[in-house]
Design an enzyme around this catalytic site. Sequence first.
Site, mmCIF file in Angstrom:
data_model
loop_
_atom_site.group_PDB
_atom_site.id
_atom_site.type_symbol
_atom_site.label_atom_id
_atom_site.label_comp_id
_atom_site.label_asym_id
_atom_site.label_seq_id
_atom_site.Cartn_x
_atom_site.Cartn_y
_atom_site.Cartn_z
ATOM 1 N N HIS A 12 -0.165 -25.906 45.056
ATOM 2 C CA HIS A 12 1.121 -26.509 45.424
ATOM 3 C C HIS A 12 1.306 -27.792 44.629
ATOM 4 N N GLY A 56 18.638 -3.427 17.931
ATOM 5 C CA GLY A 56 17.359 -2.741 18.051
ATOM 6 C C GLY A 56 16.545 -2.828 16.781
ATOM 7 N N ARG A 57 15.325 -2.298 16.854
ATOM 8 C CA ARG A 57 14.440 -2.288 15.691
ATOM 9 C C ARG A 57 13.956 -0.864 15.459
ATOM 10 N N GLU A 97 28.778 -5.882 23.262
ATOM 11 C CA GLU A 97 27.739 -4.946 23.720
ATOM 12 C C GLU A 97 28.387 -3.598 24.056
ATOM 13 N N ALA A 107 0.844 -1.200 0.000
ATOM 14 C CA ALA A 107 0.000 0.000 0.000
ATOM 15 C C ALA A 107 0.873 1.241 0.000
ATOM 16 N N GLY A 110 25.128 -6.630 20.161
ATOM 17 C CA GLY A 110 23.955 -6.114 20.880
ATOM 18 C C GLY A 110 23.406 -7.148 21.834
ATOM 19 N N GLY A 136 20.723 -7.010 23.764
ATOM 20 C CA GLY A 136 19.316 -6.805 24.133
ATOM 21 C C GLY A 136 18.635 -8.166 24.166
ATOM 22 N N TYR A 137 17.287 -8.157 24.301
ATOM 23 C CA TYR A 137 16.647 -9.461 24.485
ATOM 24 C C TYR A 137 16.713 -10.330 23.231
HETATM 25 P P1 FAD Z 1 17.925 -3.619 22.070
HETATM 26 O O1 FAD Z 1 17.204 -4.159 23.240
HETATM 27 O O2 FAD Z 1 17.720 -2.198 21.686
HETATM 28 O O3 FAD Z 1 19.454 -3.916 22.307
HETATM 29 C C1 FAD Z 1 20.449 -3.513 21.410
HETATM 30 C C2 FAD Z 1 21.776 -3.480 22.133
HETATM 31 O O4 FAD Z 1 22.791 -3.271 21.161
HETATM 32 C C3 FAD Z 1 21.862 -2.334 23.133
HETATM 33 O O5 FAD Z 1 22.186 -2.850 24.386
HETATM 34 C C4 FAD Z 1 22.971 -1.440 22.542
HETATM 35 O O6 FAD Z 1 23.775 -0.887 23.541
HETATM 36 C C5 FAD Z 1 23.771 -2.415 21.691
HETATM 37 N N1 FAD Z 1 24.504 -1.797 20.575
HETATM 38 C C6 FAD Z 1 24.060 -0.879 19.696
HETATM 39 N N2 FAD Z 1 25.028 -0.565 18.794
HETATM 40 C C7 FAD Z 1 26.130 -1.313 19.097
HETATM 41 C C8 FAD Z 1 27.448 -1.471 18.522
HETATM 42 N N3 FAD Z 1 27.866 -0.792 17.431
HETATM 43 N N4 FAD Z 1 28.315 -2.336 19.101
HETATM 44 C C9 FAD Z 1 27.912 -3.046 20.196
HETATM 45 N N5 FAD Z 1 26.691 -2.941 20.761
HETATM 46 C C10 FAD Z 1 25.782 -2.108 20.224
HETATM 47 N N6 FAD Z 1 11.768 -4.534 25.645
HETATM 48 C C11 FAD Z 1 11.294 -5.495 26.412
HETATM 49 O O7 FAD Z 1 11.526 -6.683 26.156
HETATM 50 N N7 FAD Z 1 10.521 -5.171 27.498
HETATM 51 C C12 FAD Z 1 10.214 -3.877 27.844
HETATM 52 O O8 FAD Z 1 9.536 -3.645 28.852
HETATM 53 C C13 FAD Z 1 10.733 -2.860 27.050
HETATM 54 N N8 FAD Z 1 10.496 -1.567 27.352
HETATM 55 C C14 FAD Z 1 11.156 -0.603 26.653
HETATM 56 C C15 FAD Z 1 11.027 0.725 27.069
HETATM 57 C C16 FAD Z 1 11.761 1.722 26.426
HETATM 58 C C17 FAD Z 1 11.607 3.142 26.911
HETATM 59 C C18 FAD Z 1 12.652 1.395 25.366
HETATM 60 C C19 FAD Z 1 13.466 2.445 24.698
HETATM 61 C C20 FAD Z 1 12.736 0.073 24.937
HETATM 62 C C21 FAD Z 1 11.999 -0.932 25.565
HETATM 63 N N9 FAD Z 1 12.108 -2.267 25.182
HETATM 64 C C22 FAD Z 1 11.536 -3.240 25.936
HETATM 65 C C23 FAD Z 1 12.975 -2.682 24.059
HETATM 66 C C24 FAD Z 1 12.251 -2.924 22.808
HETATM 67 O O9 FAD Z 1 10.964 -2.773 22.782
HETATM 68 C C25 FAD Z 1 13.052 -3.170 21.543
HETATM 69 O O10 FAD Z 1 12.190 -3.472 20.524
HETATM 70 C C26 FAD Z 1 13.896 -4.328 21.691
HETATM 71 O O11 FAD Z 1 14.801 -4.128 22.748
HETATM 72 C C27 FAD Z 1 14.686 -4.640 20.455
HETATM 73 O O12 FAD Z 1 15.492 -5.746 20.733
HETATM 74 P P2 FAD Z 1 17.015 -5.863 20.417
HETATM 75 O O13 FAD Z 1 17.477 -6.986 21.244
HETATM 76 O O14 FAD Z 1 17.170 -5.979 18.939
HETATM 77 O O15 FAD Z 1 17.637 -4.455 20.759
HETATM 78 P P1 FAD Z 2 4.607 -6.208 12.493
HETATM 79 O O1 FAD Z 2 4.415 -7.515 13.148
HETATM 80 O O2 FAD Z 2 5.982 -5.792 12.113
HETATM 81 O O3 FAD Z 2 3.673 -6.214 11.191
HETATM 82 C C1 FAD Z 2 3.673 -5.193 10.254
HETATM 83 C C2 FAD Z 2 3.190 -5.770 8.925
HETATM 84 O O4 FAD Z 2 2.891 -4.710 8.029
HETATM 85 C C3 FAD Z 2 4.213 -6.651 8.221
HETATM 86 O O5 FAD Z 2 3.671 -7.926 7.982
HETATM 87 C C4 FAD Z 2 4.528 -5.895 6.925
HETATM 88 O O6 FAD Z 2 4.768 -6.761 5.838
HETATM 89 C C5 FAD Z 2 3.257 -5.081 6.720
HETATM 90 N N1 FAD Z 2 3.429 -3.831 5.963
HETATM 91 C C6 FAD Z 2 4.209 -2.784 6.311
HETATM 92 N N2 FAD Z 2 4.073 -1.781 5.424
HETATM 93 C C7 FAD Z 2 3.174 -2.223 4.484
HETATM 94 C C8 FAD Z 2 2.628 -1.630 3.310
HETATM 95 N N3 FAD Z 2 2.934 -0.379 2.944
HETATM 96 N N4 FAD Z 2 1.757 -2.363 2.583
HETATM 97 C C9 FAD Z 2 1.421 -3.614 2.961
HETATM 98 N N5 FAD Z 2 1.912 -4.221 4.061
HETATM 99 C C10 FAD Z 2 2.769 -3.526 4.819
HETATM 100 N N6 FAD Z 2 7.344 -9.487 20.952
HETATM 101 C C11 FAD Z 2 6.799 -10.061 22.047
HETATM 102 O O7 FAD Z 2 5.851 -9.524 22.619
HETATM 103 N N7 FAD Z 2 7.278 -11.239 22.540
HETATM 104 C C12 FAD Z 2 8.333 -11.875 21.963
HETATM 105 O O8 FAD Z 2 8.750 -12.950 22.432
HETATM 106 C C13 FAD Z 2 8.940 -11.292 20.830
HETATM 107 N N8 FAD Z 2 9.978 -11.901 20.214
HETATM 108 C C14 FAD Z 2 10.513 -11.338 19.099
HETATM 109 C C15 FAD Z 2 11.587 -11.975 18.498
HETATM 110 C C16 FAD Z 2 12.168 -11.443 17.361
HETATM 111 C C17 FAD Z 2 13.323 -12.164 16.723
HETATM 112 C C18 FAD Z 2 11.633 -10.238 16.803
HETATM 113 C C19 FAD Z 2 12.223 -9.652 15.565
HETATM 114 C C20 FAD Z 2 10.558 -9.598 17.393
HETATM 115 C C21 FAD Z 2 9.990 -10.132 18.555
HETATM 116 N N9 FAD Z 2 8.925 -9.514 19.208
HETATM 117 C C22 FAD Z 2 8.389 -10.076 20.338
HETATM 118 C C23 FAD Z 2 8.347 -8.221 18.745
HETATM 119 C C24 FAD Z 2 7.051 -8.431 17.922
HETATM 120 O O9 FAD Z 2 7.328 -9.253 16.825
HETATM 121 C C25 FAD Z 2 6.500 -7.089 17.460
HETATM 122 O O10 FAD Z 2 6.339 -6.242 18.573
HETATM 123 C C26 FAD Z 2 5.148 -7.227 16.747
HETATM 124 O O11 FAD Z 2 5.252 -8.071 15.621
HETATM 125 C C27 FAD Z 2 4.628 -5.856 16.321
HETATM 126 O O12 FAD Z 2 3.426 -5.987 15.632
HETATM 127 P P2 FAD Z 2 2.956 -4.915 14.552
HETATM 128 O O13 FAD Z 2 1.610 -5.363 14.097
HETATM 129 O O14 FAD Z 2 3.102 -3.554 15.101
HETATM 130 O O15 FAD Z 2 4.012 -5.009 13.356
#
Ligand code: FAD
Ligand code: FAD
Length: 465
Positions: free
Chosen positions: A444, A274-275, A207, A120, A184, A186-187
């Site tokens: 329990h 991150g995402r 990290e 879209a 990274g 993160g989770y």
């Molecule tokens: P992140 O969790 O963003 O981790 C990425 C890591 O990569 C960071 O620790 C960063 O320091 C590191 N990094 C970045 N660049 C480099 C580099 N060049 N070299 C080495 N290290 C690097 N998630 C949850 O699961 N639960 C929550 O309650 C939650 N609350 C959130 C609240 C806030 C305000 C924010 C900002 C985030 C929160 N998130 C939470 C995280 C979340 O929603 C992200 O989508 C998620 O953490 C993405 O997962 P990730 O593991 O890819 O990245």
């Molecule tokens: P999305 O799921 O990203 O969906 C967006 C959709 O929109 C996609 O299918 C895309 O194709 C479509 N789209 C976008 N633009 C257009 C367009 N212009 N036209 C047509 N289609 C379009 N969350 C948890 O709560 N628990 C977990 O354990 C957890 N584990 C995760 C593990 C990994 C590895 C990753 C990457 C993410 C994880 N998450 C987890 C995060 C979770 O997947 C997202 O928070 C969730 O999918 C967000 O939903 P959404 O509907 O906002 O977007």
Amino acid sequence: MADPIRTQVLVVGGGPGGYVAAIRASQLGLDTVLIEVDRLGGTCLIRGCIPSKALIHVAGQFEAMVRATGQGVHGIVLNAPPSIALSETVRWKEGVVDKLNAGVAALLKRAKVRVIKGWATFSNGKTCSVDTAEGKLEVTAEHVILANGSLPVALPNIPFGGPVISSTEALMLDALPRRLVVIGAGYIGLELGIALRKLGAEVTIVEALDRILPLYDPPLVEPVRRWLEKNGVTVHLEAKALSVERIGDSAHLIAETKQGTKRLPADKILVTVGRRPNTQGWGLESMAVDMDGRFVKTDDQCRTSMRNVWAVGDLVGEPMLEHKATKQGEMVAEIIAGHRRRFEPASIPAVCFTEPEIVNAGLLPSDKAAKDAVVTLFPFSANGRALSMDAAEGFVRIVSRKDNHRILGIQAVGAHVSELSGEFSLALEMGAVLEDIAGTIHVHPTLGEAFHEAAWRALGQPIHI
Ligand code: FAD
Ligand code: FAD
């Protein structure tokens, strides 16, 4: 071009935010169209939550068998170590994904949502053209719900491609990388890094900050840190990934660490830094909605700055979690149908499916608003169910107000604690006080008893500690 489609509700994105919004809107009698370019289910079902948990499950089973090899464990003895055919694991995981994908399609069909497969692109706030396999289509709607989701962040000097992969490719590996470097902690990086370590890969984590899972406080993360240490995962903290040197199919990650610049050999480099919200390439600019940094700005009803344009899920901000997206999607559909709703959850609980698992609901002791709170912990080493599963590590922790005993936050770390998250959220949502939990009979032997006991302990009358 085919005749334009007019509808009451147009949902873009078939991930958890979008498909739940569409089903609810249709259930409430609104004519609804959903546009999804890829597979129904979005990031979560296709390349996120579900496939990662399937891989984590297999990795756990494999690790248990490795532990039973030779000397054996709890009387189970395997004479030869197990082997892993990762392509078979991935095929099984795809089967789970296919089932859920078909389930979402069936739910949408039953709810009479019109699903259009295509990309879209908006030309204004209420009109988009869709590129489908059969050509272009125009859709105009009274209400638009944006649920375009998010994408993995790439590092500028370490673009995806070849050995450099995102979580999407990590969930589709057909062979185990011998050496995996995760950028990274993160989770997402930890969940996948731990799973691949359990399957036998040598794992190194890089990290940038001074600890893993920086969103959580050190005691909560400590059992995970210990697991990494015990299982030979090298963790470089305060280390920055700089660049990649390619050597054939494998590579070296160049990282600036506390011990100087290091060249870390890797067959795969998993970038989980991150995402980012998916805000490009679909005409968001032409909709003229206000932004909040990288995210689409919304209020507590998920309204954008443009009338009758709504946005939910990863597109609108942290935390980017499935259950936040679905709750917002459901709410927006109800508001459009005339219900009075607001997005004001007592907590958005979060789980890290690491080893062991971590749950957080509500305030952490380190949060400013918990400054004067009482923090009480009950260890799993005193919980019968945990001991019977040989999982004595970890605890349940309650953060409560001193004056009226209102529970503000609940955390747990330990085996299977993800399953406690529902009770934790319910307690916060119902405004529970310590006496409510202490006065509730918990079965329990279950891990949930640790929550019950933590409440008694906070009241100064613990029985089992
Ligand atoms: P992140 O969790 O963003 O981790 C990425 C890591 O990569 C960071 O620790 C960063 O320091 C590191 N990094 C970045 N660049 C480099 C580099 N060049 N070299 C080495 N290290 C690097 N998630 C949850 O699961 N639960 C929550 O309650 C939650 N609350 C959130 C609240 C806030 C305000 C924010 C900002 C985030 C929160 N998130 C939470 C995280 C979340 O929603 C992200 O989508 C998620 O953490 C993405 O997962 P990730 O593991 O890819 O990245
Ligand atoms: P999305 O799921 O990203 O969906 C967006 C959709 O929109 C996609 O299918 C895309 O194709 C479509 N789209 C976008 N633009 C257009 C367009 N212009 N036209 C047509 N289609 C379009 N969350 C948890 O709560 N628990 C977990 O354990 C957890 N584990 C995760 C593990 C990994 C590895 C990753 C990457 C993410 C994880 N998450 C987890 C995060 C979770 O997947 C997202 O928070 C969730 O999918 C967000 O939903 P959404 O509907 O906002 O977007």
